[in-house]
Design an enzyme around this catalytic site. Structure first.
Site, PDB file in Angstrom:
ATOM      1  N   ILE A 123      -0.696  15.027 -95.779  1.00 53.29           N
ATOM      2  CA  ILE A 123       0.180  14.119 -96.525  1.00 53.29           C
ATOM      3  C   ILE A 123      -0.511  13.075 -97.305  1.00 53.29           C
ATOM      4  O   ILE A 123      -1.233  12.388 -96.724  1.00 53.29           O
ATOM      5  CB  ILE A 123       1.498  13.522 -95.995  1.00 53.29           C
ATOM      6  CG1 ILE A 123       2.405  12.943 -96.970  1.00 53.29           C
ATOM      7  CG2 ILE A 123       1.288  12.795 -95.050  1.00 53.29           C
ATOM      8  CD1 ILE A 123       3.952  12.891 -96.480  1.00 53.29           C
ATOM      9  N   MET A 125      -0.218   9.989 -99.410  1.00 47.23           N
ATOM     10  CA  MET A 125       0.652   9.038 -99.933  1.00 47.23           C
ATOM     11  C   MET A 125      -0.571   7.885-100.595  1.00 47.23           C
ATOM     12  O   MET A 125      -0.463   7.516-101.500  1.00 47.23           O
ATOM     13  CB  MET A 125       1.518   8.472 -98.919  1.00 47.23           C
ATOM     14  CG  MET A 125       2.553   9.381 -98.409  1.00 47.23           C
ATOM     15  SD  MET A 125       3.355   8.511 -97.215  1.00 47.23           S
ATOM     16  CE  MET A 125       2.677   8.808 -95.721  1.00 47.23           C
ATOM     17  N   GLU A 127      -3.489   5.328-101.941  1.00 44.05           N
ATOM     18  CA  GLU A 127      -4.408   5.267-103.123  1.00 44.05           C
ATOM     19  C   GLU A 127      -5.374   4.068-102.839  1.00 44.05           C
ATOM     20  O   GLU A 127      -4.904   3.131-102.179  1.00 44.05           O
ATOM     21  CB  GLU A 127      -3.579   5.361-104.221  1.00 44.05           C
ATOM     22  CG  GLU A 127      -2.705   6.396-104.324  1.00 44.05           C
ATOM     23  CD  GLU A 127      -2.015   6.586-106.003  1.00 44.05           C
ATOM     24  OE1 GLU A 127      -1.952   5.129-106.706  1.00 44.05           O
ATOM     25  OE2 GLU A 127      -1.282   7.529-106.086  1.00 44.05           O
ATOM     26  N   GLY A 129      -5.685   1.582-104.437  1.00 41.46           N
ATOM     27  CA  GLY A 129      -5.054   0.199-104.977  1.00 41.46           C
ATOM     28  C   GLY A 129      -3.641   0.155-104.217  1.00 41.46           C
ATOM     29  O   GLY A 129      -3.016  -0.777-104.482  1.00 41.46           O
ATOM     30  N   GLY A 131      -1.232   0.972-100.621  1.00 45.11           N
ATOM     31  CA  GLY A 131      -0.977   1.517 -99.467  1.00 45.11           C
ATOM     32  C   GLY A 131       0.586   1.197 -99.158  1.00 45.11           C
ATOM     33  O   GLY A 131       1.480   2.052 -99.236  1.00 45.11           O
ATOM     34  N   GLU A 244       7.924  10.112 -88.184  1.00 41.90           N
ATOM     35  CA  GLU A 244       6.607   9.661 -88.276  1.00 41.90           C
ATOM     36  C   GLU A 244       6.385   8.597 -87.453  1.00 41.90           C
ATOM     37  O   GLU A 244       5.406   8.545 -86.413  1.00 41.90           O
ATOM     38  CB  GLU A 244       6.123   9.448 -89.582  1.00 41.90           C
ATOM     39  CG  GLU A 244       4.716   9.126 -89.646  1.00 41.90           C
ATOM     40  CD  GLU A 244       4.161   8.903 -91.307  1.00 41.90           C
ATOM     41  OE1 GLU A 244       4.741   9.233 -91.845  1.00 41.90           O
ATOM     42  OE2 GLU A 244       2.875   8.503 -91.186  1.00 41.90           O
TER      43      GLU A 244
HETATM   44  C1  LIG Z   1      -7.292   6.308 -90.031  1.00 38.86           C
HETATM   45  C2  LIG Z   1      -6.203   6.512 -91.025  1.00 38.86           C
HETATM   46  C3  LIG Z   1      -5.501   7.507 -91.366  1.00 38.86           C
HETATM   47  C4  LIG Z   1      -4.496   7.653 -92.496  1.00 38.86           C
HETATM   48  N1  LIG Z   1      -3.833   8.706 -92.762  1.00 38.86           N
HETATM   49  C5  LIG Z   1      -3.204   8.638 -93.791  1.00 38.86           C
HETATM   50  C6  LIG Z   1      -2.524  10.061 -94.401  1.00 38.86           C
HETATM   51  O1  LIG Z   1      -2.849  11.147 -93.766  1.00 38.86           O
HETATM   52  N2  LIG Z   1      -1.936  10.004 -95.450  1.00 38.86           N
HETATM   53  C7  LIG Z   1      -1.667   8.736 -96.176  1.00 38.86           C
HETATM   54  O2  LIG Z   1      -1.093   8.732 -97.260  1.00 38.86           O
HETATM   55  N3  LIG Z   1      -2.176   7.595 -95.735  1.00 38.86           N
HETATM   56  C8  LIG Z   1      -2.952   7.508 -94.632  1.00 38.86           C
HETATM   57  N4  LIG Z   1      -3.421   6.380 -94.118  1.00 38.86           N
HETATM   58  C9  LIG Z   1      -3.088   5.037 -94.881  1.00 38.86           C
HETATM   59  C10 LIG Z   1      -2.150   4.253 -94.229  1.00 38.86           C
HETATM   60  O3  LIG Z   1      -0.921   4.602 -94.306  1.00 38.86           O
HETATM   61  C11 LIG Z   1      -2.387   2.878 -94.954  1.00 38.86           C
HETATM   62  O4  LIG Z   1      -3.750   2.271 -94.556  1.00 38.86           O
HETATM   63  C12 LIG Z   1      -1.182   1.867 -94.704  1.00 38.86           C
HETATM   64  O5  LIG Z   1      -0.079   2.373 -95.097  1.00 38.86           O
HETATM   65  C13 LIG Z   1      -1.802   0.486 -95.316  1.00 38.86           C
HETATM   66  O6  LIG Z   1      -1.877   0.228 -96.390  1.00 38.86           O
HETATM   67  P1  LIG Z   1      -3.101  -0.343 -97.237  1.00 38.86           P
HETATM   68  O7  LIG Z   1      -4.302   0.373 -96.070  1.00 38.86           O
HETATM   69  O8  LIG Z   1      -3.184  -0.229 -98.494  1.00 38.86           O
HETATM   70  O9  LIG Z   1      -3.079  -1.822 -96.686  1.00 38.86           O
HETATM   71  P2  LIG Z   1      -1.886  -2.904 -97.805  1.00 38.86           P
HETATM   72  O10 LIG Z   1      -0.997  -2.328 -98.064  1.00 38.86           O
HETATM   73  O11 LIG Z   1      -3.153  -3.479 -98.537  1.00 38.86           O
HETATM   74  O12 LIG Z   1      -1.871  -4.041 -96.460  1.00 38.86           O
HETATM   75  C14 LIG Z   1      -3.000  -5.132 -96.256  1.00 38.86           C
HETATM   76  C15 LIG Z   1      -2.105  -6.180 -95.357  1.00 38.86           C
HETATM   77  O13 LIG Z   1      -1.100  -6.621 -96.002  1.00 38.86           O
HETATM   78  C16 LIG Z   1      -0.093  -6.609 -95.144  1.00 38.86           C
HETATM   79  N5  LIG Z   1       1.192  -6.536 -96.139  1.00 38.86           N
HETATM   80  C17 LIG Z   1       1.535  -5.633 -97.205  1.00 38.86           C
HETATM   81  N6  LIG Z   1       2.863  -5.667 -97.644  1.00 38.86           N
HETATM   82  C18 LIG Z   1       3.251  -6.556 -96.994  1.00 38.86           C
HETATM   83  C19 LIG Z   1       4.631  -7.241 -97.083  1.00 38.86           C
HETATM   84  N7  LIG Z   1       5.526  -6.740 -97.809  1.00 38.86           N
HETATM   85  N8  LIG Z   1       4.836  -8.308 -95.969  1.00 38.86           N
HETATM   86  C20 LIG Z   1       3.826  -8.623 -95.421  1.00 38.86           C
HETATM   87  N9  LIG Z   1       2.658  -8.121 -95.296  1.00 38.86           N
HETATM   88  C21 LIG Z   1       2.395  -7.021 -96.078  1.00 38.86           C
HETATM   89  C22 LIG Z   1      -0.124  -5.222 -94.474  1.00 38.86           C
HETATM   90  O14 LIG Z   1       0.801  -5.402 -93.437  1.00 38.86           O
HETATM   91  C23 LIG Z   1      -1.676  -5.483 -93.883  1.00 38.86           C
HETATM   92  O15 LIG Z   1      -1.705  -6.300 -93.088  1.00 38.86           O
HETATM   93  C24 LIG Z   1      -4.409   6.280 -93.100  1.00 38.86           C
HETATM   94  C25 LIG Z   1      -5.292   5.278 -92.707  1.00 38.86           C
HETATM   95  C26 LIG Z   1      -5.981   5.207 -91.828  1.00 38.86           C
HETATM   96  C27 LIG Z   1      -6.685   3.997 -91.346  1.00 38.86           C
END
Ligand SMILES: Cc1cc2nc3c(=O)[nH]c(=O)nc-3n(C[C@H](O)[C@H](O)[C@H](O)COP(=O)(O)OP(=O)(O)OC[C@H]3O[C@@H](n4cnc5c(N)ncnc54)[C@H](O)[C@@H]3O)c2cc1C
Length: 382
Positions: A123, A125, A127, A129, A131, A244
Site C-alpha cells: 500500500i 500512501m 510521500e 513531503g 506522511g 492495521e
Molecule cells: C519501515 C517503514 C515502513 C513503512 N511502510 C509503509 C507502507 O508500506 N506504506 C506507506 O504508505 N507508508 C509506510 N511507511 C510510512 C509511515 O507510515 C510514515 O513514516 C508515518 O505515517 C509518518 O509519516 P512521516 O514519516 O512523513 O512523518 P511526519 O508526518 O513528518 O511526522 C514527523 C513527526 O511529527 C509528528 N506529527 C505530525 N503531525 C502531527 C500532529 N498533528 N500532532 C502531533 N504531532 C504530529 C509525528 O507524530 C512525528 O513525530 C513506512 C515507514 C517506515 C519507517
C-alpha cells in the site's frame, strides 16, 4: 496465563502454522536480513499451505475464517522475529481493501493470486513531503477516457521491490475542498507502463523487509482499477486503519514477550559479583514490572481482538492499543538491552535487533502522536 479468545481449532491452526514456520521461514530469516528482502518462493509456499488471507472469502480461494486465524499467523511471525516477510501487510492490511471495496472483476483478477502468494501486495500512501497529513498527498490520478494517468512519488513503501500490486493513494480531484474529498485509491500493477521502483531504503531496523521508493511517471492505470468510487479513498483508509493498527498491537505484544523471555534466560546465566545477575533486586524488579505491563497489554489486545471479530467499532481503543503497546515495546527492549550489558549492543544477541526493530513501531501505521490526536478527537476534545 491461559488466553481465552482462541478455540481448539485456532490452537490446531497455530500448531500447523508453527510447524510450517519452523521449517520454511525460520531458516531463511538470516538470509532475508542480509539481503534486505524476503523471497517469492516462501510466499508461494505459505500461500499453497493456506496461510495467506485466512480471513479472505472462500469463493476466491481464502479460508473464510475469522480474523483470529490471521492474528495467530502474526503472533507466530513476530515470535520468530521474521519481520522480513510481512504477511500481515499482505493478508490483513492490503487484501481487505480488495475484499471489501473491490468490484467483482477486481476480486476475481487479484484475490486468488494474492491468496496463493503469487501476487504480492503493498500500500502506497506516504510521500516524501506527506506522511501523517494523508489528505495532502500530491500524487495525482487524472482520468483520460478509459484510464487514469498517474504521476507522483511515494516513499517508505513496504514490499516496494517485491510487490506486484499496490493500493495507491492519489488525488483524482486535486482541487477538492476539503482536500480529503479528492482522495481516491487505485490498484496499480507493478508492470504498468510508467511504474518505477526506486531505491530500496537503508534502515535502522526491520532489516529483512524491503522498504522502497516508488514513482509514477505518466503511469497508465485502467479506469476499472479504481477501488470503490472517486473521492471515497480517505473514508476507505480510515475504515481499514482500525485493523492495521490492531495488527501492530498484536505483533508488538508478542515481540515484547519474546524479548522478555530471552532476557530472563540471559540474566539467569550471566554472573557478576559471584552471583547470577538475576539475583540482584534491580534485575528482579525491572523484569517483574515489564512482565506485568506485558500481561496488562495482552489482556487489552485480546479484548480488542474479540471485539474486532464481533465487528465492533473500536477505532479509539485500537488507537490506544497501538500507541501503548509500541511505546511499551520501545521501553522494554531498551531495558532488556541494559540488562544484557555490553552484549546487548552486539548483533549476535537478538535483543540488539529487537531494540532497533522496536523503533519504527511507534512511527508507522500512524505515528503514536497521531493515535493520541484520534483518541482525543473521539473524546470530544477538539
Ligand atoms: C519501515 C517503514 C515502513 C513503512 N511502510 C509503509 C507502507 O508500506 N506504506 C506507506 O504508505 N507508508 C509506510 N511507511 C510510512 C509511515 O507510515 C510514515 O513514516 C508515518 O505515517 C509518518 O509519516 P512521516 O514519516 O512523513 O512523518 P511526519 O508526518 O513528518 O511526522 C514527523 C513527526 O511529527 C509528528 N506529527 C505530525 N503531525 C502531527 C500532529 N498533528 N500532532 C502531533 N504531532 C504530529 C509525528 O507524530 C512525528 O513525530 C513506512 C515507514 C517506515 C519507517
Amino acid at each position: 496465563m491461559r488466553r481465552d479468545i482462541f478455540s481448539a481449532d485456532h490452537e490446531l491452526f497455530r500448531e500447523q502454522f508453527r510447524r510450517f514456520a519452523e521449517k520454511e521461514i525460520a531458516p531463511r530469516i538470516e538470509e532475508w536480513n542480509a539481503r534486505g528482502m524476503s523471497d517469492r518462493e516462501t510466499w508461494r509456499r505459505a500461500g499453497a499451505e493456506g496461510f495467506l488471507g485466512a480471513n479472505a472469502p472462500a469463493e476466491y480461494g481464502g479460508a473464510g475464517a475469522d480474523f483470529l486465524y490471521d492474528a495467530i499467523v502474526m503472533e507466530e511471525m513476530a515470535w520468530l522475529r521474521a519481520h522480513g516477510m510481512m504477511i500481515s501487510l499482505h493478508s490483513d492490511i492490503c487484501m481487505p481493501y480488495v475484499t471489501t471495496y473491490g468490484s467483482e472483476e477486481q476480486k476475481r483478477k487479484y484475490l486468488p493470486g494474492a491468496i496463493k502468494g503469487e501476487i504480492l501486495l503493498g500500500i502506497a500512501m506516504t510521500e516524501p513531503g506527506t506522511g501523517s497529513d494523508l489528505a495532502n498527498v500530491k500524487t495525482k490520478a487524472i482520468r483520460q477516457g478509459d484510464h487514469y494517468v498517474l504521476n507522483g512519488a511515494k516513499t517508505f513503501i513496504s514490499n516496494g521491490q517485491i510487490g506486484d500490486l499496490f493500493i495507491v493513494v492519489a488525488k483524482t480531484d486535486p482541487a477538492a475542498s476539503p482536500p480529503h474529498k479528492g482522495v481516491s485509491l487505485l490498484l496499480v500493477e507493478a508492470d504498468s507502463p510508467g511504474f518505477v521502483r526506486g531505491r530500496k531504503l537503508d534502515k535502522l531496523g526491520l532489516r529483512g523487509q524491503d522498504t522502497s521508493e516508488l514513482a509514477f511517471e505518466d503511469c497508465i492505470v485502467p479506469a476499472s482499477n479504481l477501488l470503490g468510487k472517486e473521492g471515497q479513498g480517505f473514508k476507505m483508509l480510515m475504515e481499514k486503519l482500525q485493523q492495521e493498527r490492531l495488527c501492530i498491537a498484536v505483533a508488538s505484544i508478542v515481540s515484547c514477550r519474546r524479548a522478555l523471555e530471552d532476557t530472563i534466560a540471559y540474566v539467569k546465566e550471566r554472573r557478576a559479583f559471584g552471583q547470577p545477575i538475576a539475583a540482584f533486586q534491580n534485575t528482579q524488579f525491572k523484569l517483574a514490572e515489564l512482565a506485568t505491563e506485558v500481561e496488562v497489554g495482552q489482556a487489552f489486545v485480546d479484548k480488542l481482538l474479540a471485539a474486532h471479530v464481533r465487528g465492533d467499532q473500536i477505532v479509539k481503543e485500537v488507537s490506544m492499543a497501538k500507541w501503548w503497546t509500541t511505546d511499551l515495546q520501545k521501553r522494554l527492549t531498551s531495558e532488556c538491552v541494559q540488562l544484557h550489558g555490553g552484549y546487548g549492543f552486539m548483533h549476535e544477541y537478538p535483543i540488539a535487533t529487537d531494540y532497533a526493530d522496536a523503533a519504527v513501531q511507534t512511527i508507522y501505521a500512524g505515528t503514536n502522536e497521531i493515535m493520541k490526536v484520534i483518541i482525543a478527537r473521539q473524546m470530544g476534545l477538539g
